[in-house]
Motif scaffolding. Structure first.
Motif, PDB file in Angstrom:
ATOM      1  N   ASP A  26     -15.932  41.887 116.236  1.00 49.01           N
ATOM      2  CA  ASP A  26     -16.528  41.999 115.003  1.00 49.01           C
ATOM      3  C   ASP A  26     -16.987  40.861 114.445  1.00 49.01           C
ATOM      4  O   ASP A  26     -17.936  40.799 113.548  1.00 49.01           O
ATOM      5  N   ILE A  27     -16.329  39.712 114.550  1.00 48.00           N
ATOM      6  CA  ILE A  27     -16.600  38.536 114.063  1.00 48.00           C
ATOM      7  C   ILE A  27     -17.967  38.005 114.642  1.00 48.00           C
ATOM      8  O   ILE A  27     -18.590  37.411 113.846  1.00 48.00           O
ATOM      9  N   LEU A  28     -18.079  38.110 115.883  1.00 47.83           N
ATOM     10  CA  LEU A  28     -19.563  37.767 116.775  1.00 47.83           C
ATOM     11  C   LEU A  28     -20.556  38.563 116.073  1.00 47.83           C
ATOM     12  O   LEU A  28     -21.719  37.995 115.663  1.00 47.83           O
ATOM     13  N   LEU A  29     -20.409  39.704 115.861  1.00 49.30           N
ATOM     14  CA  LEU A  29     -21.534  40.631 115.363  1.00 49.30           C
ATOM     15  C   LEU A  29     -21.810  40.394 113.892  1.00 49.30           C
ATOM     16  O   LEU A  29     -22.994  40.269 113.348  1.00 49.30           O
ATOM     17  N   ALA A  30     -20.796  39.988 113.229  1.00 47.57           N
ATOM     18  CA  ALA A  30     -20.908  39.749 111.673  1.00 47.57           C
ATOM     19  C   ALA A  30     -21.751  38.415 111.560  1.00 47.57           C
ATOM     20  O   ALA A  30     -22.636  38.064 110.609  1.00 47.57           O
ATOM     21  N   MET A  31     -21.440  37.381 112.633  1.00 45.29           N
ATOM     22  CA  MET A  31     -22.125  36.150 112.517  1.00 45.29           C
ATOM     23  C   MET A  31     -23.442  36.173 112.921  1.00 45.29           C
ATOM     24  O   MET A  31     -24.372  35.681 112.309  1.00 45.29           O
ATOM     25  N   ILE A  32     -23.839  37.428 113.992  1.00 38.26           N
ATOM     26  CA  ILE A  32     -25.237  37.445 114.376  1.00 38.26           C
ATOM     27  C   ILE A  32     -25.889  38.118 112.946  1.00 38.26           C
ATOM     28  O   ILE A  32     -27.195  37.659 112.894  1.00 38.26           O
ATOM     29  N   ASP A  33     -25.204  39.090 112.615  1.00 36.88           N
ATOM     30  CA  ASP A  33     -25.883  39.786 111.103  1.00 36.88           C
ATOM     31  C   ASP A  33     -26.255  38.653 110.287  1.00 36.88           C
ATOM     32  O   ASP A  33     -27.425  38.786 109.528  1.00 36.88           O
ATOM     33  N   ARG A  34     -25.475  37.522 109.969  1.00 34.33           N
ATOM     34  CA  ARG A  34     -25.987  36.684 109.117  1.00 34.33           C
ATOM     35  C   ARG A  34     -26.735  35.764 109.633  1.00 34.33           C
ATOM     36  O   ARG A  34     -27.924  35.521 108.549  1.00 34.33           O
ATOM     37  N   GLN A  35     -27.053  35.570 110.611  1.00 37.43           N
ATOM     38  CA  GLN A  35     -28.075  34.634 111.088  1.00 37.43           C
ATOM     39  C   GLN A  35     -29.455  35.495 111.255  1.00 37.43           C
ATOM     40  O   GLN A  35     -30.628  35.053 110.964  1.00 37.43           O
ATOM     41  N   ILE A  36     -29.397  36.907 111.658  1.00 35.79           N
ATOM     42  CA  ILE A  36     -30.502  37.731 111.324  1.00 35.79           C
ATOM     43  C   ILE A  36     -31.228  37.845 109.993  1.00 35.79           C
ATOM     44  O   ILE A  36     -32.281  37.756 109.616  1.00 35.79           O
ATOM     45  N   GLU A  37     -30.013  37.775 108.829  1.00 35.51           N
ATOM     46  CA  GLU A  37     -30.582  37.908 107.638  1.00 35.51           C
ATOM     47  C   GLU A  37     -31.364  36.544 107.175  1.00 35.51           C
ATOM     48  O   GLU A  37     -32.148  36.618 106.339  1.00 35.51           O
ATOM     49  N   GLN A  38     -30.562  35.298 107.754  1.00 31.92           N
ATOM     50  CA  GLN A  38     -31.380  34.210 107.541  1.00 31.92           C
ATOM     51  C   GLN A  38     -32.769  34.178 108.020  1.00 31.92           C
ATOM     52  O   GLN A  38     -33.451  33.619 107.188  1.00 31.92           O
ATOM     53  N   ARG A  39     -32.899  34.586 109.259  1.00 31.45           N
ATOM     54  CA  ARG A  39     -34.346  34.652 109.812  1.00 31.45           C
ATOM     55  C   ARG A  39     -35.039  35.427 109.113  1.00 31.45           C
ATOM     56  O   ARG A  39     -36.257  35.402 108.909  1.00 31.45           O
ATOM     57  N   GLU A  40     -34.387  36.693 108.583  1.00 33.38           N
ATOM     58  CA  GLU A  40     -35.362  37.780 107.685  1.00 33.38           C
ATOM     59  C   GLU A  40     -35.903  36.952 106.569  1.00 33.38           C
ATOM     60  O   GLU A  40     -36.938  37.393 106.143  1.00 33.38           O
ATOM     61  N   VAL A  41     -35.172  36.262 105.799  1.00 34.42           N
ATOM     62  CA  VAL A  41     -35.430  35.511 104.643  1.00 34.42           C
ATOM     63  C   VAL A  41     -36.857  34.748 105.073  1.00 34.42           C
ATOM     64  O   VAL A  41     -37.735  34.552 104.225  1.00 34.42           O
ATOM     65  N   SER A  42     -36.658  33.997 106.227  1.00 29.88           N
ATOM     66  CA  SER A  42     -37.727  32.742 106.446  1.00 29.88           C
ATOM     67  C   SER A  42     -38.895  33.705 106.846  1.00 29.88           C
ATOM     68  O   SER A  42     -40.071  33.415 106.709  1.00 29.88           O
ATOM     69  N   MET A  43     -38.807  35.000 107.480  1.00 31.83           N
ATOM     70  CA  MET A  43     -39.886  35.708 108.083  1.00 31.83           C
ATOM     71  C   MET A  43     -40.356  36.258 106.888  1.00 31.83           C
ATOM     72  O   MET A  43     -41.776  36.213 106.730  1.00 31.83           O
ATOM     73  N   ARG A  44     -39.916  36.683 105.929  1.00 33.12           N
ATOM     74  CA  ARG A  44     -40.467  37.511 104.642  1.00 33.12           C
ATOM     75  C   ARG A  44     -41.129  36.132 103.801  1.00 33.12           C
ATOM     76  O   ARG A  44     -42.272  36.446 103.152  1.00 33.12           O
ATOM     77  N   ARG A  45     -40.848  35.005 103.942  1.00 24.43           N
ATOM     78  CA  ARG A  45     -41.387  33.915 103.140  1.00 24.43           C
ATOM     79  C   ARG A  45     -42.656  33.869 104.076  1.00 24.43           C
ATOM     80  O   ARG A  45     -43.896  33.605 103.272  1.00 24.43           O
ATOM     81  N   ILE A  46     -42.785  33.593 105.144  1.00 25.19           N
ATOM     82  CA  ILE A  46     -44.176  33.514 106.004  1.00 25.19           C
ATOM     83  C   ILE A  46     -44.978  34.627 105.823  1.00 25.19           C
ATOM     84  O   ILE A  46     -46.095  34.816 105.499  1.00 25.19           O
ATOM     85  N   ALA A  47     -44.426  36.014 105.747  1.00 26.80           N
ATOM     86  CA  ALA A  47     -45.369  37.178 105.507  1.00 26.80           C
ATOM     87  C   ALA A  47     -45.858  37.204 104.217  1.00 26.80           C
ATOM     88  O   ALA A  47     -47.012  37.673 103.877  1.00 26.80           O
ATOM     89  N   ASP A  48     -45.122  36.741 103.113  1.00 29.23           N
ATOM     90  CA  ASP A  48     -45.679  36.652 101.588  1.00 29.23           C
ATOM     91  C   ASP A  48     -46.584  35.410 101.515  1.00 29.23           C
ATOM     92  O   ASP A  48     -47.024  35.400 100.189  1.00 29.23           O
ATOM     93  N   ASP A  49     -46.660  34.443 102.382  1.00 27.47           N
ATOM     94  CA  ASP A  49     -47.588  33.162 101.937  1.00 27.47           C
ATOM     95  C   ASP A  49     -49.055  33.544 102.207  1.00 27.47           C
ATOM     96  O   ASP A  49     -49.602  33.963 103.248  1.00 27.47           O
ATOM     97  N   LYS A  50     -49.690  33.553 101.008  1.00 25.68           N
ATOM     98  CA  LYS A  50     -51.189  33.764 100.952  1.00 25.68           C
ATOM     99  C   LYS A  50     -52.190  32.819 101.545  1.00 25.68           C
ATOM    100  O   LYS A  50     -53.314  32.984 101.817  1.00 25.68           O
ATOM    101  N   SER A  51     -51.544  31.592 101.819  1.00 28.92           N
ATOM    102  CA  SER A  51     -52.500  30.599 102.601  1.00 28.92           C
ATOM    103  C   SER A  51     -52.733  30.693 103.863  1.00 28.92           C
ATOM    104  O   SER A  51     -53.466  29.760 104.502  1.00 28.92           O
ATOM    105  N   PHE A  52     -52.097  31.572 104.572  1.00 26.68           N
ATOM    106  CA  PHE A  52     -52.141  31.639 106.028  1.00 26.68           C
ATOM    107  C   PHE A  52     -52.731  33.216 106.400  1.00 26.68           C
ATOM    108  O   PHE A  52     -52.690  34.238 105.515  1.00 26.68           O
TER     109      PHE A  52
END
Length: 210
Positions: free
Chosen positions: A55-81
């Motif tokens: 359960d700890i490992l899966l929670a750790m993975i979920d946290r890192q997925i959320e961090q990646r998702e934030v970075s991914m959303r930042r890229i998707a919303d960048d109008k300069s690309f």
């Protein structure tokens, strides 16, 4: 006197300690007792937040997925690309910011690995599909199956994880070239989109000669 911490703060401390221990000792060798000792908490506190080590490992993975998702959303919303540039930057993000999940590749952990993969697929596919649909509207991509293409490409990206496959440098390079070839054919990427990508990174695609 025992210090009572905010549950969110305490949970983050447990995950931080577990991640460090999993990196140092390996998932199989690190124990819940190690985690309790590292965080200075009692067994009851640990099991209040997590059912077990898995359960700890899966929670750790979920946290890192959320961090990646934030970075991914930042890229998707960048109008300069352009859409094609965004897609390649997202692929780079997924391949270069490796998830701390070495334990998923240890013997007997195939079910854990599948859970992690499913979590990632469900969270990342909508943003990547949004980018592809943007590219279709802009004339950069041409595919009637934007979401399905993203799902297939996401599955193919597993071949590049060094923890899953011990490819030689030459084999890895060839598979990377094959991945971009498949990406080009599957999404129907235009030459103008390729040119934009080639100005951004080290040329993954060749532009057709007129």
């Amino acid at each position: 006197m025992r210090t009572i911490k905010d549950p969110v703060v305490r949970k983050a401390e447990i995950l931080d300690a577990a991640e460090k221990l999993f990196n140092e000792k390996g998932y199989a060798k690190a124990t819940t007792e190690d985690i309790m000792e590292a965080t200075g908490i009692a067994k009851g506190t640990l099991y209040y937040h997590f059912k077990n080590k898995e359960d700890i490992l899966l929670a750790m993975i979920d946290r890192q997925i959320e961090q990646r998702e934030v970075s991914m959303r930042r890229i998707a919303d960048d109008k300069s690309f352009s859409a094609a540039q965004k897609l390649v930057k997202v692929i780079q993000l997924l391949s270069h910011s490796g998830m701390m999940a070495d334990g998923l590749y240890e013997n007997g952990n195939s079910e854990l690995h599948q859970k992690s993969f499913n979590r990632s697929l469900m969270r990342f596919t909508p943003i990547m599909t949004e980018i592809v649909e943007e590219g279709i509207k802009a004339g950069e991509f041409s595919t009637p199956y934007p979401q399905e293409c993203v799902e297939l490409l996401f599955c193919a990206s597993e071949l590049h994880d060094p923890r899953a496959f011990s490819w030689s440098k030459e084999v890895r390079k060839r598979k990377e070239e094959a991945f971009f070839w498949m990406l080009e054919k599957t999404l129907g990427i235009s030459d103008s989109a390729k040119e934009k990508v080639n100005r951004l990174i080290e040329k993954p695609w060749a532009v057709s000669e007129k």
